[in-house]
Design an enzyme around this catalytic site. Structure first.
Site, mmCIF file in Angstrom:
data_model
loop_
_atom_site.group_PDB
_atom_site.id
_atom_site.type_symbol
_atom_site.label_atom_id
_atom_site.label_comp_id
_atom_site.label_asym_id
_atom_site.label_seq_id
_atom_site.Cartn_x
_atom_site.Cartn_y
_atom_site.Cartn_z
ATOM 1 N N LYS A 1 44.000 -1.607 78.887
ATOM 2 C CA LYS A 1 43.833 -1.397 80.328
ATOM 3 C C LYS A 1 44.213 0.025 80.734
ATOM 4 O O LYS A 1 43.566 0.634 81.601
ATOM 5 C CB LYS A 1 44.660 -2.412 81.111
ATOM 6 C CG LYS A 1 44.237 -3.859 80.943
ATOM 7 C CD LYS A 1 42.800 -4.108 81.404
ATOM 8 C CE LYS A 1 42.644 -4.041 82.906
ATOM 9 N NZ LYS A 1 41.279 -4.435 83.356
ATOM 10 N N THR B 1 36.463 -7.420 81.786
ATOM 11 C CA THR B 1 37.333 -6.789 80.785
ATOM 12 C C THR B 1 37.575 -7.768 79.644
ATOM 13 O O THR B 1 37.615 -8.983 79.867
ATOM 14 C CB THR B 1 38.686 -6.372 81.402
ATOM 15 O OG1 THR B 1 39.430 -5.608 80.444
ATOM 16 C CG2 THR B 1 39.506 -7.579 81.820
#
Length: 342
Positions: A176, A93
């Site tokens: 997220k 990420t």
């Protein structure tokens, strides 16, 4: 898709770990190799020995670890890595907490990267499940002033509040949250078995060459790092509490959920939920050799919410490390790095 049995440890079972050079993913690779898995690990540059040697030096890596180049926002970039796999752990990420261009540097790459991994997975019939690493930032942030809030997997962070108010670090929880929502939507639309794991502040030793920022953050009350301490206070201000999990517990949970046929949906994953004043009191008593501040005028006296891991516990998982173990091991790790001396 017509996948076979759920992945189980053994030298004929192959799994992929994305973003493998990072703190959590490298520990996950370590644990998978220890359990006998064959591991396909994606990194940005397999030839950069300074960035991947900690992976290549893991026990079992010579025979059962293969590195693959992959870029989050490059279409088809994960095709080769997931080919022949039985399961995929998507950990990679973007982690730029204060990006100059939040939309293009953090939010879009997080969403597009997650979808790129899942699109690659839908091309492989042998893949039974994808375990996506999310964050407590996807469940805990809202504009409510209510105290004693109870947070579980049914809760979602208020993206509209974050994008309108833009508190410090707002783009990361937005990235997220939207990435996890996109993953679950894609999974439903394409009949892909996706489970998400939701940890928060991950603490403990590391196999990475540099000290993970989350460990520095958790230990800032001990080290006296004012910048990191400010970030820790900001975490409680935005999310409502300070929650902790040992690196080995979260990786064990990821593997547990990969191997558990009945697992489905989202799983919050951490055993410790506290606030900065309570954490500081614990640290000052357990480690009196450090000058831990215990008076705080700029953070709430108590956390405004409790985040529950009950769903994970009900699934049969048990946490191995409590707050004492988490900090004992993190402090010893920092000593080995020469960052703490007593």
């Amino acid at each position: 898709m017509a996948p076979q049995a759920y992945p189980t440890a053994g030298q004929t079972t192959t799994v992929c770990v994305t973003g493998a050079a990072g703190f959590m993913a490298s520990w996950l690779v370590k644990r998978l190799l220890e359990k006998g898995y064959i591991v396909h690990a994606t990194v940005r540059d397999p030839e950069n020995k300074a960035k991947v040697s900690h992976l290549l030096n893991l026990p079992g890596a010579t025979d059962r670890l293969k590195l693959f180049r992959a870029e989050l926002c490059e279409d088809g970039s994960f095709d080769a890595a997931v080919a022949g796999c039985n399961g995929v752990f998507h950990v990679a990420t973007p982690t730029e907490f204060m990006p100059k261009d939040p939309e293009n540097d953090l939010i879009k790459p997080a969403i597009e990267g997650t979808l790129n991994v899942l699109k690659s997975c839908t091309k492989v019939d042998s893949i039974k499940r994808v375990v996506v690493t999310s964050s407590a930032a996807t469940v805990s942030i809202n504009n409510s002033s209510e105290q004693n809030q109870y947070i579980d997997e049914s809760c979602w962070t208020d993206v509209n509040f974050l994008t309108s108010q833009k508190p410090p670090g707002w783009a990361y929880p937005v990235s997220k949250t939207l990435a996890e929502q996109a993953a679950l939507k894609y999974a439903e639309e394409h009949s892909l078995d996706v489970v998400t794991v939701i940890p928060v502040l991950v603490v403990g030793p590391a196999v990475t060459p540099t000290v993970p920022s989350s460990v520095e953050l958790a230990l800032s009350l001990i080290t006296g790092d004012e910048f990191k301490m400010g970030a820790l206070k900001g975490m409680q201000f935005v999310s409502g509490s300070i929650s902790l999990v040992h690196i080995d517990d979260v990786c064990s949970a990821q593997i547990f959920l990969m191997e558990k046929p009945s697992a489905q949906g989202r799983y919050i994953c951490f055993p410790v939920n506290t606030g900065i004043p309570q954490l500081a009191e614990f640290l000052s008593k357990r480690y009196p050799q450090y000058k831990v501040p215990t008076k705080f005028d700029d953070v709430p006296a108590t956390p405004k919410l409790t985040i529950s891991s009950q769903k994970l516990l009900d699934c049969g998982f048990s946490f191995k490390y409590g707050i004492e173990d988490i900090y004992d091991q993190a402090i010893e790790y920092m000593k080995t790095k020469g960052l703490l001396t007593c």
